[in-house]
Design a protein around this motif. Structure first.
Motif, PDB file in Angstrom:
ATOM      1  N   PRO A   1     -37.157  36.281 -18.262  1.00  0.00           N
ATOM      2  CA  PRO A   1     -38.114  35.729 -19.229  1.00  0.00           C
ATOM      3  C   PRO A   1     -37.547  34.512 -19.945  1.00  0.00           C
ATOM      4  O   PRO A   1     -36.331  34.312 -19.992  1.00  0.00           O
ATOM      5  N   ASN A   2     -38.437  33.704 -20.476  1.00  0.00           N
ATOM      6  CA  ASN A   2     -38.016  32.609 -21.341  1.00  0.00           C
ATOM      7  C   ASN A   2     -37.634  33.227 -22.683  1.00  0.00           C
ATOM      8  O   ASN A   2     -38.492  33.520 -23.519  1.00  0.00           O
ATOM      9  N   SER A   3     -36.354  33.463 -22.875  1.00  0.00           N
ATOM     10  CA  SER A   3     -35.892  34.258 -24.018  1.00  0.00           C
ATOM     11  C   SER A   3     -36.343  33.682 -25.351  1.00  0.00           C
ATOM     12  O   SER A   3     -36.797  34.414 -26.236  1.00  0.00           O
ATOM     13  N   GLU A   4     -36.236  32.367 -25.515  1.00  0.00           N
ATOM     14  CA  GLU A   4     -36.574  31.757 -26.798  1.00  0.00           C
ATOM     15  C   GLU A   4     -38.043  31.973 -27.139  1.00  0.00           C
ATOM     16  O   GLU A   4     -38.382  32.395 -28.252  1.00  0.00           O
ATOM     17  N   LYS A   5     -38.934  31.724 -26.187  1.00  0.00           N
ATOM     18  CA  LYS A   5     -40.358  31.904 -26.437  1.00  0.00           C
ATOM     19  C   LYS A   5     -40.701  33.384 -26.617  1.00  0.00           C
ATOM     20  O   LYS A   5     -41.517  33.738 -27.481  1.00  0.00           O
ATOM     21  N   ALA A   6     -40.104  34.250 -25.798  1.00  0.00           N
ATOM     22  CA  ALA A   6     -40.394  35.687 -25.889  1.00  0.00           C
ATOM     23  C   ALA A   6     -39.934  36.250 -27.227  1.00  0.00           C
ATOM     24  O   ALA A   6     -40.631  37.057 -27.854  1.00  0.00           O
ATOM     25  N   ILE A   7     -38.756  35.828 -27.681  1.00  0.00           N
ATOM     26  CA  ILE A   7     -38.236  36.298 -28.970  1.00  0.00           C
ATOM     27  C   ILE A   7     -39.105  35.778 -30.113  1.00  0.00           C
ATOM     28  O   ILE A   7     -39.464  36.528 -31.027  1.00  0.00           O
ATOM     29  N   ASN A   8     -39.455  34.505 -30.061  1.00  0.00           N
ATOM     30  CA  ASN A   8     -40.277  33.930 -31.124  1.00  0.00           C
ATOM     31  C   ASN A   8     -41.631  34.629 -31.224  1.00  0.00           C
ATOM     32  O   ASN A   8     -42.164  34.819 -32.334  1.00  0.00           O
ATOM     33  N   ALA A   9     -42.196  35.018 -30.076  1.00  0.00           N
ATOM     34  CA  ALA A   9     -43.481  35.715 -30.080  1.00  0.00           C
ATOM     35  C   ALA A   9     -43.367  37.055 -30.802  1.00  0.00           C
ATOM     36  O   ALA A   9     -44.257  37.446 -31.566  1.00  0.00           O
ATOM     37  N   GLN A  10     -42.257  37.760 -30.572  1.00  0.00           N
ATOM     38  CA  GLN A  10     -42.058  39.042 -31.245  1.00  0.00           C
ATOM     39  C   GLN A  10     -41.798  38.850 -32.735  1.00  0.00           C
ATOM     40  O   GLN A  10     -42.325  39.595 -33.563  1.00  0.00           O
TER      41      GLN A  10
ATOM     42  N   PHE B   1     -47.229  45.257 -27.522  1.00  0.00           N
ATOM     43  CA  PHE B   1     -46.556  44.506 -26.464  1.00  0.00           C
ATOM     44  C   PHE B   1     -46.830  43.018 -26.611  1.00  0.00           C
ATOM     45  O   PHE B   1     -47.958  42.615 -26.908  1.00  0.00           O
ATOM     46  N   THR B   2     -45.792  42.220 -26.366  1.00  0.00           N
ATOM     47  CA  THR B   2     -45.920  40.764 -26.403  1.00  0.00           C
ATOM     48  C   THR B   2     -45.578  40.193 -25.033  1.00  0.00           C
ATOM     49  O   THR B   2     -44.989  40.873 -24.184  1.00  0.00           O
ATOM     50  N   ALA B   3     -45.926  38.934 -24.837  1.00  0.00           N
ATOM     51  CA  ALA B   3     -45.722  38.282 -23.540  1.00  0.00           C
ATOM     52  C   ALA B   3     -44.239  38.038 -23.270  1.00  0.00           C
ATOM     53  O   ALA B   3     -43.436  37.861 -24.190  1.00  0.00           O
ATOM     54  N   ALA B   4     -43.891  38.013 -21.975  1.00  0.00           N
ATOM     55  CA  ALA B   4     -42.504  37.772 -21.579  1.00  0.00           C
ATOM     56  C   ALA B   4     -42.237  36.308 -21.246  1.00  0.00           C
ATOM     57  O   ALA B   4     -41.090  35.911 -21.093  1.00  0.00           O
ATOM     58  N   TYR B   5     -43.300  35.522 -21.094  1.00  0.00           N
ATOM     59  CA  TYR B   5     -43.168  34.109 -20.749  1.00  0.00           C
ATOM     60  C   TYR B   5     -42.333  33.927 -19.477  1.00  0.00           C
ATOM     61  O   TYR B   5     -41.393  33.132 -19.421  1.00  0.00           O
ATOM     62  N   ASN B   6     -42.669  34.705 -18.462  1.00  0.00           N
ATOM     63  CA  ASN B   6     -41.923  34.601 -17.203  1.00  0.00           C
ATOM     64  C   ASN B   6     -42.861  34.709 -16.008  1.00  0.00           C
ATOM     65  O   ASN B   6     -42.604  35.442 -15.058  1.00  0.00           O
ATOM     66  N   ALA B   7     -43.945  33.972 -16.026  1.00  0.00           N
ATOM     67  CA  ALA B   7     -44.957  34.082 -14.975  1.00  0.00           C
ATOM     68  C   ALA B   7     -44.407  33.738 -13.595  1.00  0.00           C
ATOM     69  O   ALA B   7     -44.929  34.194 -12.579  1.00  0.00           O
TER      70      ALA B   7
END
Length: 319
Positions: free
Chosen positions: A296-305, A278-284
């Protein structure tokens, strides 16, 4: 040449009824991450396959216009079709709104909880609602059932877990001025650890309730988990090792074992090595999974994956 490593990703959105759907479980993010990572591997001439799995959220609902004919979720359906029989290794990931931006969840054994759907019907004795002592209210029995079931999991060992969520209550049709002859509750139990499952099954048998396995726990391969941990640390991520409290259809891709699956030998073979992390969703600042405010912050969440998936593929391929 057949790939020796595959990535699995979900296709569906979450139903909100009346033929409407939201990507409020993050599957759109997961798919973007996998496709981007695998595209990078093709550029570098790495042989990686992709499995697109439908219906991760279950067999569907009549109101949405789709129901899997055998009542199976997508993972179990693909397992029975034999999709995983000749696949040696598989990785998949999902966003987790409980993770901080610098965290990743990687477990070396159970990666998720098992999920069991339950149904309990309480029989009452009709009476005038102004004179309830002359009858028996089945809703009181339903409440007792749920209260006692929740108490079963209070004293579990620290590394085990049990959660009960009632999702639907029905009663027989009756006048509002009378007690119903029966009431039924349906819900789901999330279980981690054999003691949790044993207590749950014993309780359900005592109360003559029905249970149905929706998904066993995902059991991660130790070598793949070690590779993923190395990639995470290289990317300066904090590794959370405790299992997620979700259930996930990835479980049906890997080894099936008792006591979670009573008859694992009746299923077609699965991958010998699987990893689900599991990775972070960046949507606190927004709502959690399945909420209307999930954003979620799609760009950051996608980059994390992409960072994790691509790194795992590289290390696995060069091991």
């Amino acid at each position: 040449q057949e790939p020796d490593l595959y990535c699995r990703v979900d296709l569906d959105a979450v139903s909100i009824g009346d033929k409407q759907y939201l990507h409020s479980c993050g599957h759109s993010t997961n798919m973007s991450g996998v496709l981007t990572a695998v595209t990078k591997t093709k550029i570098n001439s790495l042989n990686v396959g992709i499995i697109f799995q439908p219906a991760e959220e279950g067999p569907g609902n009549p109101i949405d216009g789709y129901v899997q004919s055998e009542g199976l979720g997508g993972g179990q359906y693909l397992r029975r079709k034999g999709v995983y029989e000749k696949i040696p290794a598989l990785i998949s990931c999902h966003i987790d709104t409980s993770l901080k931006d610098d965290e990743v969840r990687i477990s070396k054994d159970a990666a998720t909880a098992a999920a069991y759907r339950f149904t309990f019907r309480a029989i009452g004795k009709p009476a005038h609602a102004a004179l309830p002592w002359q009858g028996e209210n089945p809703l009181d029995k339903v409440n007792q059932f749920l209260t006692e079931l929740k108490s079963v999991f209070v004293d579990l060992p620290q590394n085990e877990y049990g959660l009960v969520t009632a999702s639907k209550v029905n009663t027989a049709e009756c006048e509002l001025n009378s007690l119903s002859p029966w009431a039924e509750v349906r819900g789901i139990s999330r279980n981690i650890g054999p003691n949790s499952l044993k207590l749950f099954e014993k309780f359900m048998q005592t109360w003559d309730a029905r249970i149905e396995l929706e998904a066993p726990p995902v059991i991660n391969d130790a070598e793949l988990a070690e590779i993923a941990t190395t990639v995470a640390l290289e990317n300066k991520l904090k590794v959370i090792t405790e299992p997620a409290k979700f259930r996930d259809e990835t479980a049906w891709a890997g080894p099936l074992s008792k006591p979670w699956v009573k008859n694992p030998d009746t299923y077609k073979s699965g991958c010998s090595m699987i990893l689900h992390f599991f990775t972070a969703a960046y949507n606190a600042e927004t709502g959690g999974l399945h909420s209307n405010s999930f954003n979620p912050n799609s760009e950051k969440a996608i980059n994390a994956q992409v960072q994790m998936i691509y790194g795992i593929i590289l290390k696995y391929s060069s091991r």
